[in-house]
Design a protein around this motif. Structure first.
Motif, mmCIF file in Angstrom:
data_model
loop_
_atom_site.group_PDB
_atom_site.id
_atom_site.type_symbol
_atom_site.label_atom_id
_atom_site.label_comp_id
_atom_site.label_asym_id
_atom_site.label_seq_id
_atom_site.Cartn_x
_atom_site.Cartn_y
_atom_site.Cartn_z
ATOM 1 N N GLY A 15 0.802 -1.150 0.187
ATOM 2 C CA GLY A 15 0.138 -0.120 -0.047
ATOM 3 C C GLY A 15 1.201 1.114 -0.117
ATOM 4 O O GLY A 15 2.137 1.338 0.085
ATOM 5 N N VAL A 16 0.092 2.295 0.087
ATOM 6 C CA VAL A 16 0.839 3.905 -0.450
ATOM 7 C C VAL A 16 0.500 4.652 0.801
ATOM 8 O O VAL A 16 -1.116 4.441 1.518
ATOM 9 C CB VAL A 16 0.381 4.009 -1.975
ATOM 10 N N GLU A 17 1.080 5.197 2.027
ATOM 11 C CA GLU A 17 1.008 5.872 2.771
ATOM 12 C C GLU A 17 0.285 7.276 2.705
ATOM 13 O O GLU A 17 -0.139 7.893 1.290
ATOM 14 C CB GLU A 17 2.371 6.961 3.695
ATOM 15 N N PHE A 18 -0.625 7.272 3.350
ATOM 16 C CA PHE A 18 -1.523 8.888 2.114
ATOM 17 C C PHE A 18 -1.331 10.348 2.811
ATOM 18 O O PHE A 18 -0.880 10.147 4.049
ATOM 19 C CB PHE A 18 -2.961 8.302 2.463
ATOM 20 N N LYS A 19 -0.964 11.556 1.958
ATOM 21 C CA LYS A 19 0.162 12.356 3.123
ATOM 22 C C LYS A 19 -1.223 13.316 2.569
ATOM 23 O O LYS A 19 -0.938 13.380 0.776
ATOM 24 C CB LYS A 19 1.661 12.737 2.499
ATOM 25 N N GLU A 20 -1.427 14.569 2.417
ATOM 26 C CA GLU A 20 -1.784 15.124 2.414
ATOM 27 C C GLU A 20 -1.172 16.359 1.108
ATOM 28 O O GLU A 20 0.062 15.667 1.589
ATOM 29 C CB GLU A 20 -2.746 16.812 3.248
#
Length: 92
Positions: A15-20
């Motif tokens: 998965g991919v880390e969510f960042k604003e």
């Protein structure tokens, strides 16, 4: 499955880390006097090439006294007609 979903599945199976967006990118707050610009270092949307193909020298100089400055490594985006994909990674 979209192309981005396929790339994430292939390259990031955990998965991919969510960042604003603001956590990893920001607008430049640096201003520059128009008098310091010439055809080679003024970048307007007119001289950004379509499909991320780079830029050409400007045909005109700005008519505004102060403009947003950019630095090598900055990404400039043409915000008029985004489907043209006018994007340039500043290399000078």
């Amino acid at each position: 499955m979209s192309r981005i979903d396929a790339l994430i599945a292939e390259l990031c199976p955990e998965g991919v880390e969510f960042k604003e967006l603001g956590e990893c990118a920001a607008y430049s707050g640096t201003r520059i006097d128009a008098s310091e610009l010439d055809e080679t270092n003024f970048v307007g949307v007119d001289n950004l090439l379509q499909n991320a193909a780079g830029k050409v020298d400007a045909n005109y100089l700005p008519n505004t006294a102060r403009l947003t400055a950019y630095e090598v490594g900055d990404i400039l985006l043409g915000n008029i007609r985004p489907y043209l994909k006018k994007i340039w990674l500043a290399n000078d």
